[in-house]
Every structure is written in structure tokens, then in C-alpha cells.
Design a protein around this motif. Structure first.
Motif, PDB file in Angstrom:
ATOM      1  N   ALA A   1    -102.971-105.722  17.012  1.00 36.32           N
ATOM      2  CA  ALA A   1    -103.339-104.300  16.948  1.00 36.32           C
ATOM      3  C   ALA A   1    -104.310-103.952  18.074  1.00 36.32           C
ATOM      4  O   ALA A   1    -104.964-104.825  18.666  1.00 36.32           O
ATOM      5  N   TYR A   2    -104.412-102.660  18.354  1.00 38.58           N
ATOM      6  CA  TYR A   2    -105.283-102.168  19.418  1.00 38.58           C
ATOM      7  C   TYR A   2    -106.738-102.194  18.981  1.00 38.58           C
ATOM      8  O   TYR A   2    -107.637-102.354  19.798  1.00 38.58           O
ATOM      9  N   SER A   3    -106.970-102.031  17.685  1.00 36.75           N
ATOM     10  CA  SER A   3    -108.312-102.151  17.110  1.00 36.75           C
ATOM     11  C   SER A   3    -108.196-102.083  15.594  1.00 36.75           C
ATOM     12  O   SER A   3    -107.132-101.747  15.046  1.00 36.75           O
ATOM     13  N   GLY A   4    -109.294-102.385  14.904  1.00 37.76           N
ATOM     14  CA  GLY A   4    -109.358-102.264  13.454  1.00 37.76           C
ATOM     15  C   GLY A   4    -110.536-101.393  13.068  1.00 37.76           C
ATOM     16  O   GLY A   4    -111.625-101.522  13.636  1.00 37.76           O
ATOM     17  N   LEU A   5    -110.314-100.492  12.127  1.00 37.87           N
ATOM     18  CA  LEU A   5    -111.356 -99.578  11.671  1.00 37.87           C
ATOM     19  C   LEU A   5    -111.499 -99.717  10.161  1.00 37.87           C
ATOM     20  O   LEU A   5    -110.526-100.040   9.475  1.00 37.87           O
TER      21      LEU A   5
ATOM     22  N   LYS B   1    -100.585 -93.842  20.945  1.00 35.68           N
ATOM     23  CA  LYS B   1     -99.457 -94.460  20.247  1.00 35.68           C
ATOM     24  C   LYS B   1     -99.685 -95.937  19.918  1.00 35.68           C
ATOM     25  O   LYS B   1     -98.786 -96.610  19.410  1.00 35.68           O
ATOM     26  N   GLU B   2    -100.861 -96.454  20.202  1.00 32.91           N
ATOM     27  CA  GLU B   2    -101.144 -97.869  19.963  1.00 32.91           C
ATOM     28  C   GLU B   2    -101.334 -98.141  18.460  1.00 32.91           C
ATOM     29  O   GLU B   2    -101.789 -97.262  17.716  1.00 32.91           O
ATOM     30  N   PRO B   3    -101.024 -99.368  18.001  1.00 34.99           N
ATOM     31  CA  PRO B   3    -101.170 -99.690  16.569  1.00 34.99           C
ATOM     32  C   PRO B   3    -102.619 -99.887  16.144  1.00 34.99           C
ATOM     33  O   PRO B   3    -103.385-100.567  16.821  1.00 34.99           O
ATOM     34  N   ILE B   4    -102.973 -99.280  15.037  1.00 39.58           N
ATOM     35  CA  ILE B   4    -104.324 -99.366  14.473  1.00 39.58           C
ATOM     36  C   ILE B   4    -104.229 -99.909  13.050  1.00 39.58           C
ATOM     37  O   ILE B   4    -103.346 -99.519  12.283  1.00 39.58           O
ATOM     38  N   VAL B   5    -105.167-100.786  12.685  1.00 37.77           N
ATOM     39  CA  VAL B   5    -105.299-101.249  11.298  1.00 37.77           C
ATOM     40  C   VAL B   5    -106.517-100.570  10.697  1.00 37.77           C
ATOM     41  O   VAL B   5    -107.600-100.577  11.292  1.00 37.77           O
TER      42      VAL B   5
ATOM     43  N   LEU C   1    -100.686 -96.046  12.333  1.00 36.57           N
ATOM     44  CA  LEU C   1    -101.823 -96.598  11.581  1.00 36.57           C
ATOM     45  C   LEU C   1    -101.331 -97.251  10.296  1.00 36.57           C
ATOM     46  O   LEU C   1    -100.539 -96.666   9.559  1.00 36.57           O
ATOM     47  N   LYS C   2    -101.841 -98.449  10.052  1.00 35.36           N
ATOM     48  CA  LYS C   2    -101.502 -99.187   8.827  1.00 35.36           C
ATOM     49  C   LYS C   2    -102.753 -99.376   7.980  1.00 35.36           C
ATOM     50  O   LYS C   2    -103.756 -99.916   8.453  1.00 35.36           O
TER      51      LYS C   2
END
Length: 467
Positions: free
Chosen positions: A239-243, A177-181, A204-205
Motif C-alpha cells: 500500500a501507499y500508506s496506512g492511516l 489512485k494509490e492504495p490506502i489501508v 481505500l481498504k
């Protein structure tokens, strides 16, 4: 003369990559298919978000149809791996993807995908090139263009995302449920990640998802220098990480919760550890020329064979087709895994990284730090140096015939020039490799400290510029 590089043919739009040349290559592919009596198996055609890509794809489809070849044409922009899946699913004779992948916006290109669902082998590429050169030598008139009455259209997204979901551990990923970019880099992956995230309940954004054939002035390659916006967005939004994925969504890039860039070597090592420990998958590890000490150490710990190939994912594909391979990849972020088609897929890898974070309950930065404490820190860097063709040739000849005794303050122990030139140093390695599609020398290095890395890269640039 039209030539195919490590992954297809690429050229500058309106200079090399023209409608005439695109139709000529399409005619060569039609001739190749017809001579193999595979015209009824058909060709799948797709295109990315670059300037005129749709029109180039339509020209390819029309030429193929005029030759009596069955054609399926995408009805919208799609990622390269989505096109590759269509080839595999339809048991087609091959696929044409109009894309220049991660090249600058003035380029476009054409990739040919093989029936097994991956990059065309060197043998297939060589065969198609012979048909191309035959047409060039004959100075053929414009290949015939048909109407589109014989072209069948398909919508790629739903089927492709179903294939991606089939690889994921859904029970694990549903808990995340963590925010991801997610950075689309204005490429063909736009809309795909957010659609899959919606199905999986992931926060996810998408950013840089707008259609922009100039890619916002940034080359659509997910390496550190091109991901500043992603790094800033991740830290600004906690955010928790960026991909990130590249221009045709077959390469992966990542940054951790603090905006630190995570390179492809580290991604391979992290996913190898995860797929072995948590998923229990078998198989060896494959990497192009610049195999990191980190990947070697992970392979050794788990008793897995490590394969090293020339640059070009088609060589990794060859190993994946013949051997039991867990994961294989290149330094630029093109990675493939087992239990899937032998193809790079940035979107799949992005969601596997999310699954990995969910399984361990830790963000990417924490996982990388733990891995590095176990296996050691390896400092990797890359520089792209613009050089004229004359300078590129002189540099590579000099390295092969009279290599330097040292680069920067590091002594050169040995030199191997089978694919580019790899210099073994006292505490690491350095590679010079000429790009096959751009006037660029790519310089890669891995050393035991960051200070040594910077010293060697500076020395390498100085040496190259002296040619």
C-alpha cells in the motif's frame, strides 16, 4: 466522587461507570442547561462502539427528556466529531458523547461538547461538576426516566461527511489512485472512511472494522505499539500508506509505505508545511506540553507563532477560539485545523494526508524524509508505566521537590511541574505525567539520537519504579 479529567468523565464499566452514575451526570447536565434557560436549544446525544454505549446514551436521553430538555439521539454508532458537528449545526446548548475514546475496553465515559462545536472549556466543565457534586452530596434518588416519545432521532453519516468534504481540495484528491489501508481499530469510525473514499474515487481498504467491544485485545489508541497489524497489512499489500483512527475517531495515526510509524508531531509538521505551501492558509501552530523540536523548526521557518498548552484538547480549543490557528494537536494524535470546527477529527486528518500525498505526488515516507533532511531528525518516544496511586503521588512529589540530577546518562538542566513534570535535558526533554483516568504514568521524551532516547526512557522507568 465523579470527576472530569482532561476530556470528560471516564470510569471502569460496572465499577465507576454505572447506569446510576450516568443518569446522575445526565441530571446534572440537565440542571446546568435549565438554569441557563437553554432547554429548548436542546442537547445532542451520541455513542461509540464500546460495551453498553448505546444503552448509556439512551439513559442520558431519557433523563434529559424527563426534565423537559429537547433531545436529539443518534440512531447508530458515530464518531465524536460527527456528534460535535450536530451540536454546531443545530445550534444546540451542548452535546453528550458516550465514549472512553482510546482507553482500554473495560472503560467507558462521557464527553460534553460545547455549543461552539468543540471540547468544553475548563469553565464549562467546572460548572457541570458543581451540579454533579451537589447531587452526590444530596444522595439523590435515581433521576427520573421518561419514555422516548419526546426524543428525536437523527442519522449522522451523510451530513458529517459533507462537512469533511467541504474542507478538502476535491480537484487534487480526485487524482489520487494509490492504495490506502485504513485501520478503524474496531471503533466508531467503521464504515465512514470507506463511504467517503467511495464518493471520492479513492482505493481505500478498511481493516479492523468489525464491531468488537474488546477491540481485539488492543487498546484503540493509534500509537505505534497498537498499530502492528496496520504496519504488517501495509507492507504485505504494498500500500501507499496506512492511516488509523482511535476508538471514537477523533485521533489520527499513520504509517508510511514501508510500515514505519509516523508520530503525531511529524503529522502536525507535515500538514503545517502542506497547508502553508499548497493551500496558503495563515495561522500559528499549537501543541500540548510536549512540543517537538520539529514543530518548532517548522514554525520558525514559516514565521508562524507557536503556542504551548497544558495537556487536554480543551486547552488547544481555547487557543483556536481566540487566535488565528492553522493547526493544533497532542502527541496522542488529536489534531484540529482552521476552517473547521475547533475539534479533533481523525477522519478529516486522514483524508487531508491523502490530499497532501496527491498534491506532492509522493508517499508519506518520502515526504517525512524530505522534511527531516531540512529540519533535522528528532527521536520521540513514549512509555506507559502502570503504578499504584501511592507510587504515582510519590513520584510526582519527588520530581517537584527533589528532582534527579540525571536520567540515564543525560544531565537534567531544569524541571517545570505546572502540568506533569517536564525535565529539560542536555540534548532534549523528558516528561512524566500521571493519567487522570488510569493507574498509569505516561513518560514522553525527545532526544537528538535514538540511542539517547532509549537510554533516557530506560532511566526514566527505573527512576519511576524506585518510588
Amino acid at each position: 466522587m465523579i470527576t472530569f479529567g482532561t476530556d470528560g468523565w471516564r470510569g471502569i464499566i460496572s465499577e465507576d461507570f454505572t447506569f446510576h452514575n450516568v443518569r446522575l451526570v445526565a441530571q446534572a447536565i440537565a440542571d446546568y442547561i435549565i438554569d441557563r434557560n437553554e432547554q429548548r436549544q436542546g442537547i445532542v446525544v451520541g455513542y461509540d462502539a464500546r460495551f453498553l454505549s448505546r444503552q448509556y446514551a439512551e439513559n442520558c436521553a431519557a433523563v434529559l427528556a424527563a426534565n423537559g430538555v429537547t433531545v436529539w439521539l443518534a440512531d447508530a454508532i458515530l464518531p465524536t466529531p460527527a456528534l460535535t458537528w450536530q451540536v454546531k449545526d443545530r445550534q444546540a446548548a451542548g452535546g453528550i458523547m458516550i465514549t472512553a475514546s482510546h482507553n482500554p475496553p473495560e472503560y467507558n465515559g462521557l464527553k460534553f461538547k460545547a455549543p461552539y462545536g468543540g471540547s468544553a472549556s475548563p469553565e464549562i466543565v467546572a460548572a457541570i461538576e458543581k451540579y454533579v457534586h451537589k447531587l452526590e452530596a444530596a444522595n439523590s434518588e435515581q433521576p427520573p426516566i421518561a419514555d422516548f416519545s419526546g426524543v428525536q432521532y437523527f442519522s449522522p453519516q451523510a451530513e458529517y461527511l459533507a462537512h469533511v468534504k467541504a474542507v478538502l481540495d476535491l480537484q487534487t484528491i480526485y487524482s489520487f489512485k494509490e492504495p490506502i489501508v485504513f485501520d478503524c481499530m474496531h471503533g466508531a469510525g467503521s464504515g465512514y472512511a470507506v463511504a467517503l473514499a467511495r464518493e471520492l474515487g479513492i482505493n481505500l481498504k478498511e481493516v479492523r472494522s468489525e464491531y468488537n467491544p474488546s477491540f481485539g485485545g488492543v487498546n484503540p489508541e493509534p500509537i505505534e505499539k497498537n498499530l502492528r497489524f496496520l504496519q504488517e497489512t501495509v507492507t504485505r499489500n504494498h500500500a501507499y500508506s496506512g492511516l488509523a483512527v482511535d476508538g471514537d475517531s477523533d485521533r489520527i495515526g499513520a504509517v508510511d509505505e514501508n510500515g514505519r510509524f509516523i508520530n503525531a508531531h511529524q503529522i502536525i509538521a507535515l500538514l503545517a508545511k502542506y497547508l502553508i505551501e499548497k493551500r496558503g492558509w495563515s495561522g500559528g501552530l499549537v501543541e500540548s506540553l510536549s512540543a517537538s523540536g520539529l514543530i518548532k523548526s517548522v514554525a520558525e521557518k514559516y514565521g508562524r507563532k507557536l503556542y504551548e498548552t497544558p495537556v487536554g484538547f480543551k486547552f488547544i480549543t481555547e487557543v483556536m477560539l481566540k487566535e488565528d490557528v492553522l493547526i493544533g494537536g497532542e502527541e496522542g494524535g488529536g489534531l484540529g485545523i482552521k476552517n473547521y470546527i475547533p475539534e479533533r477529527d481523525g477522519l478529516l486528518l486522514a483524508f487531508l494526508l491523502i490530499e497532501m500525498m496527491a498534491a506532492y505526488g509522493k508517499p508519506l515516507g518520502k515526504l517525512l524524509d524530505e522534511l527531516s533532511l531540512e529540519h533535522g531528525w528528532f527521536y520521540y518516544g513514549r512509555r506507559d508505566l502502570h503504578l499504584a496511586d501511592r507510587q504515582k503521588k510519590a513520584l510526582m512529589e519527588s520530581l517537584a521537590l527533589t528532582p534527579p540530577a540525571s536520567i540515564g546518562t543525560s544531565k537534567v538542566l531544569s524541571v517545570q511541574c505546572t502540568d506533569g513534570c517536564k525535565l529539560e535535558l542536555e540534548t532534549g526533554w523528558l516528561i512524566f505525567r500521571a493519567s487522570g483516568t488510569e493507574p498509569i504514568i505516561r513518560i514522553y521524551a525527545e532526544l537528538s539520537t535514538n540511542a539517547e532516547l532509549e537510554n533516557v526512557l530506560a532511566g526514566a522507568i527505573e527512576f519511576a519504579q524506585s518510588m
